[in-house]
Design a protein around this motif. Structure first.
Motif, PDB file in Angstrom:
ATOM      1  N   ASP A  25       0.799  -1.227   0.000  1.00  8.39           N
ATOM      2  CA  ASP A  25       0.000   0.000   0.000  1.00  8.39           C
ATOM      3  C   ASP A  25       0.832   1.277   0.000  1.00  8.39           C
ATOM      4  N   TYR A  26       2.079   1.201   0.450  1.00  7.30           N
ATOM      5  CA  TYR A  26       2.900   2.399   0.596  1.00  7.30           C
ATOM      6  C   TYR A  26       4.248   2.227  -0.091  1.00  7.30           C
ATOM      7  N   LEU A  27       4.791   3.332  -0.532  1.00 11.75           N
ATOM      8  CA  LEU A  27       6.160   3.382  -1.024  1.00 11.75           C
ATOM      9  C   LEU A  27       7.028   3.723   0.186  1.00 11.75           C
ATOM     10  N   ILE A  28       7.886   2.804   0.595  1.00 12.50           N
ATOM     11  CA  ILE A  28       8.698   2.966   1.801  1.00 12.50           C
ATOM     12  C   ILE A  28       9.892   3.866   1.465  1.00 12.50           C
ATOM     13  N   LEU A  29       9.987   4.995   2.148  1.00 17.58           N
ATOM     14  CA  LEU A  29      11.062   5.951   1.899  1.00 17.58           C
ATOM     15  C   LEU A  29      12.240   5.756   2.850  1.00 17.58           C
ATOM     16  N   LYS A 132       4.956   6.835   1.731  1.00 18.20           N
ATOM     17  CA  LYS A 132       4.077   7.668   0.912  1.00 18.20           C
ATOM     18  C   LYS A 132       3.057   6.740   0.277  1.00 18.20           C
ATOM     19  N   GLY A 133       1.782   7.107   0.368  1.00 14.11           N
ATOM     20  CA  GLY A 133       0.717   6.263  -0.158  1.00 14.11           C
ATOM     21  C   GLY A 133       0.820   6.062  -1.658  1.00 14.11           C
ATOM     22  N   LYS A 134       0.593   4.822  -2.100  1.00 11.94           N
ATOM     23  CA  LYS A 134       0.618   4.522  -3.530  1.00 11.94           C
ATOM     24  C   LYS A 134      -0.768   4.728  -4.126  1.00 11.94           C
ATOM     25  N   LYS A 135      -0.786   5.086  -5.375  1.00 11.68           N
ATOM     26  CA  LYS A 135      -2.036   5.152  -6.125  1.00 11.68           C
ATOM     27  C   LYS A 135      -2.379   3.740  -6.597  1.00 11.68           C
ATOM     28  N   LYS A 139       0.072   0.296  -7.455  1.00  9.54           N
ATOM     29  CA  LYS A 139      -0.067  -1.029  -6.841  1.00  9.54           C
ATOM     30  C   LYS A 139      -0.131  -2.106  -7.907  1.00  9.54           C
ATOM     31  N   ARG A 140      -0.895  -1.837  -8.980  1.00 11.68           N
ATOM     32  CA  ARG A 140      -0.997  -2.810 -10.075  1.00 11.68           C
ATOM     33  C   ARG A 140       0.352  -3.001 -10.751  1.00 11.68           C
ATOM     34  N   GLN A 141       1.091  -1.914 -10.934  1.00 10.04           N
ATOM     35  CA  GLN A 141       2.410  -1.996 -11.560  1.00 10.04           C
ATOM     36  C   GLN A 141       3.357  -2.838 -10.706  1.00 10.04           C
ATOM     37  N   THR A 142       3.323  -2.649  -9.400  1.00 14.63           N
ATOM     38  CA  THR A 142       4.172  -3.423  -8.499  1.00 14.63           C
ATOM     39  C   THR A 142       3.828  -4.905  -8.572  1.00 14.63           C
ATOM     40  N   LEU A 143       2.528  -5.232  -8.577  1.00 12.09           N
ATOM     41  CA  LEU A 143       2.103  -6.628  -8.683  1.00 12.09           C
ATOM     42  C   LEU A 143       2.567  -7.237 -10.007  1.00 12.09           C
ATOM     43  N   ARG A 144       2.456  -6.470 -11.084  1.00  6.30           N
ATOM     44  CA  ARG A 144       2.868  -6.954 -12.400  1.00  6.30           C
ATOM     45  C   ARG A 144       4.364  -7.241 -12.420  1.00  6.30           C
ATOM     46  N   GLU A 145       5.169  -6.341 -11.849  1.00  9.00           N
ATOM     47  CA  GLU A 145       6.615  -6.539 -11.803  1.00  9.00           C
ATOM     48  C   GLU A 145       6.975  -7.772 -10.981  1.00  9.00           C
ATOM     49  N   GLU A 146       6.293  -7.951  -9.861  1.00 12.83           N
ATOM     50  CA  GLU A 146       6.534  -9.130  -9.009  1.00 12.83           C
ATOM     51  C   GLU A 146       6.192 -10.421  -9.752  1.00 12.83           C
ATOM     52  N   GLN A 147       5.077 -10.413 -10.459  1.00 13.53           N
ATOM     53  CA  GLN A 147       4.663 -11.591 -11.219  1.00 13.53           C
ATOM     54  C   GLN A 147       5.649 -11.883 -12.346  1.00 13.53           C
ATOM     55  N   ASP A 148       6.130 -10.853 -13.044  1.00 13.26           N
ATOM     56  CA  ASP A 148       7.118 -11.043 -14.106  1.00 13.26           C
ATOM     57  C   ASP A 148       8.418 -11.612 -13.551  1.00 13.26           C
ATOM     58  N   ARG A 149       8.838 -11.126 -12.397  1.00 11.04           N
ATOM     59  CA  ARG A 149      10.065 -11.631 -11.774  1.00 11.04           C
ATOM     60  C   ARG A 149       9.931 -13.102 -11.415  1.00 11.04           C
ATOM     61  N   ARG A 150       8.761 -13.484 -10.880  1.00 12.57           N
ATOM     62  CA  ARG A 150       8.517 -14.897 -10.543  1.00 12.57           C
ATOM     63  C   ARG A 150       8.547 -15.775 -11.779  1.00 12.57           C
ATOM     64  N   GLU A 151       7.927 -15.308 -12.868  1.00 12.24           N
ATOM     65  CA  GLU A 151       7.900 -16.094 -14.101  1.00 12.24           C
ATOM     66  C   GLU A 151       9.299 -16.284 -14.678  1.00 12.24           C
ATOM     67  N   THR A 152      10.127 -15.239 -14.650  1.00 16.67           N
ATOM     68  CA  THR A 152      11.496 -15.395 -15.159  1.00 16.67           C
ATOM     69  C   THR A 152      12.303 -16.331 -14.278  1.00 16.67           C
ATOM     70  N   ASP A 153      12.101 -16.266 -12.959  1.00 19.43           N
ATOM     71  CA  ASP A 153      12.803 -17.199 -12.065  1.00 19.43           C
ATOM     72  C   ASP A 153      12.399 -18.638 -12.351  1.00 19.43           C
TER      73      ASP A 153
END
Length: 165
Positions: A25-29, A132-135, A139-153
């Motif tokens: 939910d948040y971007l950790i600074l 800082k709160g994410k829009k 959040k969708r972009q972060t999930l997509r990147e995580e899923q792509d990383r898992r698929e490449t692994d």
């Protein structure tokens, strides 16, 4: 060399509770490690591994940092000395850190959230973050990147297995 017989503290970090959704939910600074002012029954309840950081937040009031809405359930064997489950708890931090957090948290969209509650060398600690709160699209972009990383692994590990065989 003889070991310390009276030493009951275990070295390292024993995790009690973690707020996994905060990183979604948040971007950790920036992160900080703080001590907590707790009562005896709260410590006993934490040692049983019972706590929830889901609704927790940190507020700075008159130069002191306070942890709000963290649920530490009442100790089962406690008597009339038991604590209330959602009371505010004081955080132990250096003055410079508190001042820095206070100035940055007053900026638009910034907040201070707890990430983890744990024991470090026998003392209760909480890891907090300036966030800082994410829009929703972030959040969708972060999930997509995580899923792509898992698929490449998975693809890499499957290729390695085929090479060995």
């Amino acid at each position: 060399m003889a070991k310390d017989k009276g030493k009951d503290k275990t070295p390292g970090r024993k995790l009690v509770a973690q707020h996994k959704k905060a990183r979604h939910d948040y971007l950790i600074l920036d992160t900080y490690e703080c001590g907590l002012v707790l009562t005896g029954t709260e410590v006993k309840s934490l040692r049983q591994g019972r706590a929830s950081l889901v609704d927790g937040f940190i507020q700075i009031d008159r130069g002191e940092a306070w942890l709000h809405n963290v649920h530490i359930p009442e100790y089962a064997q406690g008597t009339w000395t038991n604590h209330s489950a959602r009371r505010k708890r004081k955080l132990l931090m250096h003055r410079v850190e508190i001042d820095k957090l206070e100035s940055k948290s007053q900026e638009s969209g910034h907040t201070i959230v707890p990430l983890a509650l744990y024991f470090k060398d026998g003392r209760a600690k909480v890891e907090i973050a300036l966030a800082k709160g994410k829009k929703e699209y972030d959040k969708r972009q972060t999930l997509r990147e995580e899923q792509d990383r898992r698929e490449t692994d998975r693809a890499i590990s499957a290729a390695r297995r085929r090479q060995r065989a």
